[in-house]
Write a protein that holds these residues in place. Structure first.
Motif, PDB file in Angstrom:
ATOM      1  N   UNK A  36     -10.942  -0.325  -0.447  1.00 44.54           N
ATOM      2  CA  UNK A  36     -11.167  -1.476   0.423  1.00 44.54           C
ATOM      3  C   UNK A  36     -11.029  -1.094   1.901  1.00 44.54           C
ATOM      4  N   UNK A  37     -10.058  -0.239   2.196  1.00 43.79           N
ATOM      5  CA  UNK A  37      -9.890   0.220   3.577  1.00 43.79           C
ATOM      6  C   UNK A  37     -11.142   0.937   4.068  1.00 43.79           C
ATOM      7  N   UNK A  38     -11.728   1.767   3.202  1.00 45.43           N
ATOM      8  CA  UNK A  38     -12.972   2.452   3.579  1.00 45.43           C
ATOM      9  C   UNK A  38     -14.099   1.456   3.801  1.00 45.43           C
ATOM     10  N   UNK A  39     -14.120   0.389   2.996  1.00 43.94           N
ATOM     11  CA  UNK A  39     -15.155  -0.629   3.191  1.00 43.94           C
ATOM     12  C   UNK A  39     -14.989  -1.332   4.539  1.00 43.94           C
ATOM     13  N   UNK A  40     -13.756  -1.678   4.880  1.00 41.66           N
ATOM     14  CA  UNK A  40     -13.514  -2.344   6.159  1.00 41.66           C
ATOM     15  C   UNK A  40     -13.957  -1.463   7.314  1.00 41.66           C
ATOM     16  N   UNK A  41     -13.628  -0.171   7.229  1.00 40.98           N
ATOM     17  CA  UNK A  41     -13.995   0.742   8.313  1.00 40.98           C
ATOM     18  C   UNK A  41     -15.492   1.012   8.349  1.00 40.98           C
ATOM     19  N   UNK A  42     -16.103   1.121   7.160  1.00 41.00           N
ATOM     20  CA  UNK A  42     -17.514   1.494   7.118  1.00 41.00           C
ATOM     21  C   UNK A  42     -18.481   0.355   7.348  1.00 41.00           C
ATOM     22  N   UNK A  43     -18.038  -0.885   7.147  1.00 42.12           N
ATOM     23  CA  UNK A  43     -18.943  -2.022   7.265  1.00 42.12           C
ATOM     24  C   UNK A  43     -18.834  -2.749   8.593  1.00 42.12           C
ATOM     25  N   UNK A  44     -17.847  -2.423   9.399  1.00 40.32           N
ATOM     26  CA  UNK A  44     -17.689  -3.134  10.670  1.00 40.32           C
ATOM     27  C   UNK A  44     -18.891  -2.937  11.584  1.00 40.32           C
ATOM     28  N   UNK A  45     -19.321  -1.706  11.782  1.00 43.73           N
ATOM     29  CA  UNK A  45     -20.437  -1.434  12.676  1.00 43.73           C
ATOM     30  C   UNK A  45     -21.755  -1.977  12.117  1.00 43.73           C
ATOM     31  N   UNK A  46     -22.091  -1.782  10.817  1.00 39.63           N
ATOM     32  CA  UNK A  46     -23.328  -2.415  10.309  1.00 39.63           C
ATOM     33  C   UNK A  46     -23.324  -3.939  10.432  1.00 39.63           C
ATOM     34  N   UNK A  47     -22.185  -4.581  10.192  1.00 39.85           N
ATOM     35  CA  UNK A  47     -22.123  -6.035  10.343  1.00 39.85           C
ATOM     36  C   UNK A  47     -22.328  -6.448  11.801  1.00 39.85           C
ATOM     37  N   UNK A  48     -21.715  -5.693  12.715  1.00 33.53           N
ATOM     38  CA  UNK A  48     -21.893  -6.016  14.131  1.00 33.53           C
ATOM     39  C   UNK A  48     -23.358  -5.882  14.531  1.00 33.53           C
ATOM     40  N   UNK A 149     -29.333   3.889  -6.421  1.00 31.38           N
ATOM     41  CA  UNK A 149     -29.055   3.915  -7.861  1.00 31.38           C
ATOM     42  C   UNK A 149     -28.099   5.038  -8.246  1.00 31.38           C
ATOM     43  N   UNK A 150     -28.263   6.223  -7.683  1.00 37.82           N
ATOM     44  CA  UNK A 150     -27.448   7.362  -8.101  1.00 37.82           C
ATOM     45  C   UNK A 150     -25.977   7.189  -7.722  1.00 37.82           C
ATOM     46  N   UNK A 151     -25.718   6.849  -6.450  1.00 43.74           N
ATOM     47  CA  UNK A 151     -24.324   6.709  -6.024  1.00 43.74           C
ATOM     48  C   UNK A 151     -23.683   5.483  -6.672  1.00 43.74           C
ATOM     49  N   UNK A 152     -24.456   4.427  -6.929  1.00 42.43           N
ATOM     50  CA  UNK A 152     -23.903   3.261  -7.610  1.00 42.43           C
ATOM     51  C   UNK A 152     -23.560   3.576  -9.058  1.00 42.43           C
ATOM     52  N   UNK A 215     -23.859   6.213   2.858  1.00 45.11           N
ATOM     53  CA  UNK A 215     -22.695   6.988   3.313  1.00 45.11           C
ATOM     54  C   UNK A 215     -21.365   6.382   2.866  1.00 45.11           C
ATOM     55  N   UNK A 216     -21.263   5.055   2.844  1.00 45.95           N
ATOM     56  CA  UNK A 216     -20.026   4.413   2.398  1.00 45.95           C
ATOM     57  C   UNK A 216     -19.774   4.683   0.920  1.00 45.95           C
ATOM     58  N   UNK A 273     -35.859   5.624   2.805  1.00 44.25           N
ATOM     59  CA  UNK A 273     -34.586   5.067   2.418  1.00 44.25           C
ATOM     60  C   UNK A 273     -33.449   5.871   2.966  1.00 44.25           C
ATOM     61  N   UNK A 274     -32.297   5.275   2.971  1.00 44.10           N
ATOM     62  CA  UNK A 274     -31.131   5.955   3.508  1.00 44.10           C
ATOM     63  C   UNK A 274     -30.525   6.912   2.511  1.00 44.10           C
ATOM     64  N   UNK A 275     -30.780   6.735   1.241  1.00 43.53           N
ATOM     65  CA  UNK A 275     -30.241   7.649   0.259  1.00 43.53           C
ATOM     66  C   UNK A 275     -31.095   8.873   0.113  1.00 43.53           C
ATOM     67  N   UNK A 276     -30.525   9.981  -0.370  1.00 44.98           N
ATOM     68  CA  UNK A 276     -31.276  11.224  -0.503  1.00 44.98           C
ATOM     69  C   UNK A 276     -32.354  11.102  -1.554  1.00 44.98           C
ATOM     70  N   UNK A 277     -32.019  10.449  -2.692  1.00 46.09           N
ATOM     71  CA  UNK A 277     -32.987  10.357  -3.762  1.00 46.09           C
ATOM     72  C   UNK A 277     -34.131   9.431  -3.434  1.00 46.09           C
TER      73      UNK A 277
END
Length: 775
Positions: A36-48, A149-152, A215-216, A273-277
């Motif tokens: 959850x901490x990683x989500x808070x840090x990683x989603x702040x800039x995209x949300x802004x 799909x792959x990372x999920x 990346x998240x 897309x942002x993912x490699x695959x």
């Protein structure tokens, strides 16, 4: 302790249940909190960024709105977003923490509940708006799952092992696209946006948040994997059979070449897309198109020599940049052709080598990269306005961007690549905001753009550098935009106020003319009613309305002055006349003198002699009319209702004769009808017949009643103020032309033009562009 609690972001603690030792083991609790901490840090800039772009889009929609109600809705939604963006981010993080806190119930709750309800027992009417939002959420989640799909797949298995549940996917995965989209929908409820703006927000959430989740997800997977959660788990990507670029002459190259145009077109218009695959081999597709175009050309083969390594090419590009910084300013501000740039690079690569030493050449991929970037800049240069600063900045960015494209092929693959976004932002800013003059208002932005381009030229290319430069210029442009919006709103409000004032004066003149026909006044009374009291009526009408008690009282005073009504108290009437004259800006002493000379109810002070009626009448004629200091149409507005018998001659709109003259031209009449259907925010180019200079103006407002319109510059400053009929006549005469709205930005149009030019068959002169021939 709550799963969603973050010690550094205490405001984002979830409202779900608590995790204790009896529910989760210490290791699972720690990893969930870490995720959850990683989500808070990683989603702040995209949300802004999501909310920032959404706010900009709302303002753009308000500019293009056809109706004032639609425009007000956009401005109201924009204001709610500006005021509630912090609360939105907090609600989003809290609900995301709650979803993660209830990760075990996500796999059992819905399935159990579904078995207890029969389909025919849950039928209900569905609101069309809710259904549209629900379908949009499903589409966002589905696209996000396909994209990541792959990372999920790895994340769902690792979180399932962590909580002892079956593999998590879809709605059961608390950090998946489905849940994030629903979290965005729930967090935006307090903004109270209309349906169309809710859907627009979800589109921006998909573009700026869901597309940037790879990346998240990689970071969370790495954290769980590093802690021993399924360390050997690997998703199996679908292999791509895109290898080396086939030779044009080979028989087996035709299938690959046939598939290249579609791939290149899709990639250049929609981005990868942002993912490699999920990325599309855009560079390979463009190279295939380039090879097909060269297939029909005749010429010698590739020169023999050792291909330069990437460090060598970067060193040559850096040396070439330093060389250009030392030569004359005119030479450094040119868009170089592919042939010229290739020659300069080869000279740098082989500088200092003996004449009999093997020559270092560009590899096929390096040569194609150079040519593609050069062609992209040529197409981008064709999109710019002539005589602006954008062409100079574009030429200064050519080598820095080429260095970035050589170092990172993501420049071709990703639409949101920092270098591409900076290139688009800088050129668009210079093209739209700078007019090529050395005006004081242009200097701050021109200086800022020069500083950014110089820094890009002096520092080694990296995504971090371009991200920093992009944030800097976006902040500067946001300040300029807010200032322009504020200035434009002031001018629009002033124009609307003048329009209401003119309508009020026109109605007051009509009422005064009706009374003059029945009881014509003379002398000082006539001048007073003509020049001052009609303004008192207009001001009262503007403030209170025609059916209000104050306006009826002012009409009664008018009738008393004209003798149409009896005067019970002359002293009270004198006081009311003095008060009315002071409301329109007349000095108190002068108002008292006019009222006393006219009514004679009060005795003047001993030793004070009142001016004569002729003197007072002259002062009234010289008195500044209401609104004259703001309106350039005062001569027509100040016409007395006594100048003609018909009340319609007292119109306050000066440009009225102009539409009648322009309406004689049928073409101008058709153009005027078209202009009345244009939304606010449409752009026009005004061409100076003498110098040929072009100035862009935006249609900020127009009155459907009088036809008067307001045109402003990019900075919100008032430009030409005329009627729609006059504007239509200027368009018909060729002095003004409408600028069609562009759905794409400068760089998107350049990419599309590049792909289209690569699909065209090769011509003999294409190997040597005209720009290179001139040099």
């Amino acid at each position: 302790m709550d799963v969603g609690h973050d010690r550094r972001h205490s405001s984002a603690s979830p409202q779900g249940g608590r995790i204790g030792s009896t529910r989760w083991p210490a290791r699972a609790q720690r990893l969930l909190e870490s995720s959850y901490t990683l989500c808070v840090e990683g989603l702040q800039e995209p949300l802004r960024r999501c909310l920032g772009e959404f706010e900009k889009q709302l303002f753009a929609l308000a500019e293009r709105a056809h109706h004032s109600g639609e425009q007000q809705d956009c401005f109201a939604s924009r204001q709610r977003v500006l005021q509630g963006r912090s609360a939105f981010a907090q609600q989003f993080m809290e609900r995301l923490g709650s979803a993660l806190n209830e990760i075990d119930s996500a796999t059992t709750g819905p399935a159990t509940a579904a078995t207890d309800v029969k389909p025919w027992q849950s039928l209900e009417l569905v609101d069309p708006g809710e259904q549209e939002v629900s379908m949009t959420l499903e589409q966002l989640g589905a696209r996000g799952e396909v994209r990541h799909s792959n990372v999920l797949h790895e994340l769902g298995h690792r979180l399932a092992v962590l909580v002892g549940a079956p593999p998590l996917e879809g709605q059961a995965l608390p950090l998946g696209p489905h849940v994030l989209a629903q979290t965005c929908r729930a967090a935006s409820a307090e903004l109270e946006l209309p349906l169309k703006h809710q859907l627009l927000l979800l589109q921006h959430f998909d573009q700026w948040v869901i597309q940037a989740l790879a990346p998240l997800y990689d970071t969370i997977n790495a954290r769980l994997q590093g802690d021993g959660i399924l360390p050997q788990l690997r998703s199996i990507p679908v292999p791509r059979h895109i290898g080396k670029r086939p030779r044009p002459a080979a028989s087996g190259s035709e299938p690959a070449s046939e598939s290249a145009p579609a791939t290149g077109s899709t990639a250049t218009t929609q981005g990868a897309g942002s993912g490699t695959s999920g990325s599309i081999e855009v560079l390979e597709s463009l190279r295939d198109l380039l090879a097909r175009q060269r297939a029909g050309q005749s010429g010698g083969g590739q020169p023999i020599g050792r291909a330069a390594s990437e460090p060598e090419l970067q060193s040559a590009l850096g040396a070439l940049q330093q060389h250009l910084a030392q030569v004359t300013d005119q030479a450094s501000r040119e868009l170089r052709s592919a042939a010229r740039l290739r020659e300069e690079l080869l000279a740098q690569l082989n500088s200092g080598k003996p004449s009999d030493a093997p020559r270092t050449q560009l590899s096929d991929e390096q040569g194609d990269t150079v040519e593609l970037v050069v062609r992209l800049f040529e197409q981008l240069g064709q999109q710019l306005q002539h005589g602006g600063n954008a062409s100079n900045l574009l030429s200064d960015l050519q080598l820095p961007v080429l260095r970035m494209a050589v170092a990172d092929h993501g420049f071709f693959e990703k639409r949101e690549h920092p270098a591409r976004r900076l290139l688009d932002t800088v050129t668009a800013a210079a093209n739209d905001w700078l007019d090529g003059s050395d005006d004081e208002s242009n200097r701050p932005l021109a200086t800022k753009l020069e500083q950014l381009v110089n820094r890009a030229s002096q520092e080694p290319p990296s995504a971090g550098l371009y991200t920093t430069l992009l944030a800097d210029i976006e902040h500067h442009l946001a300040l300029l935009t807010r200032k322009a919006q504020a200035a434009e709103r002031r001018h629009v409000e002033a124009a609307q106020g003048r329009e209401r004032l003119d309508q009020a004066r026109h109605r007051a003149s009509e009422l005064m003319a009706e009374r003059f026909m029945q009881s014509p006044p003379r002398g000082l009374l006539r001048t007073l009613l003509d020049r001052a009291w009609s303004d008192v009526l207009a001001l009262t009408l503007l403030r209170h309305g025609e059916d209000s008690e104050p306006f009826r009282a002012q009409l009664a005073i008018t009738d008393q002055l004209l003798g149409r009504l009896p005067v019970d108290d002359r002293l009270q009437l004198q006081v009311e006349v003095e008060s009315g004259l002071q409301q329109i800006g007349m000095h108190a002493e002068e108002a008292v003198q006019v009222a006393q000379r006219l009514l004679g109810a009060g005795k003047p002070d001993p030793g004070v002699e009142l001016p004569s009626a002729t003197d007072l009448a002259l002062r009234l004629k010289q008195h500044q009319r209401l609104g004259k200091q703001q309106s350039s149409h005062e001569p027509a507005a100040s016409q007395s209702p006594t100048t003609a018998v018909a009340p319609t001659t007292a119109t306050a709109s000066a440009p009225a004769p102009a539409p009648a003259a322009a309406a004689v031209d049928p073409r101008a009449r058709r153009i005027e009808q078209h202009l009345r259907e244009l939304p606010f925010g449409s752009w026009f180019e005004f061409i100076d017949p003498g110098t040929g200079q072009i100035a862009r103006r935006k249609l900020a407002w127009y009155s459907p009643m009088s036809g008067r319109c307001l045109l402003v510059s990019r900075r919100g400053q008032r430009g030409e103020e005329m009627t729609l009929a006059q504007l239509a006549q200027e368009v018909a005469n060729g002095h003004v032309c409408e600028v069609p709205a562009q759905a794409e930005g400068l760089l998107d149009r350049a990419w599309r033009s590049l792909t289209g030019s690569l699909r065209q068959p090769a011509e003999p002169h294409r190997s040597t562009p005209p720009e290179a021939a001139r040099r």
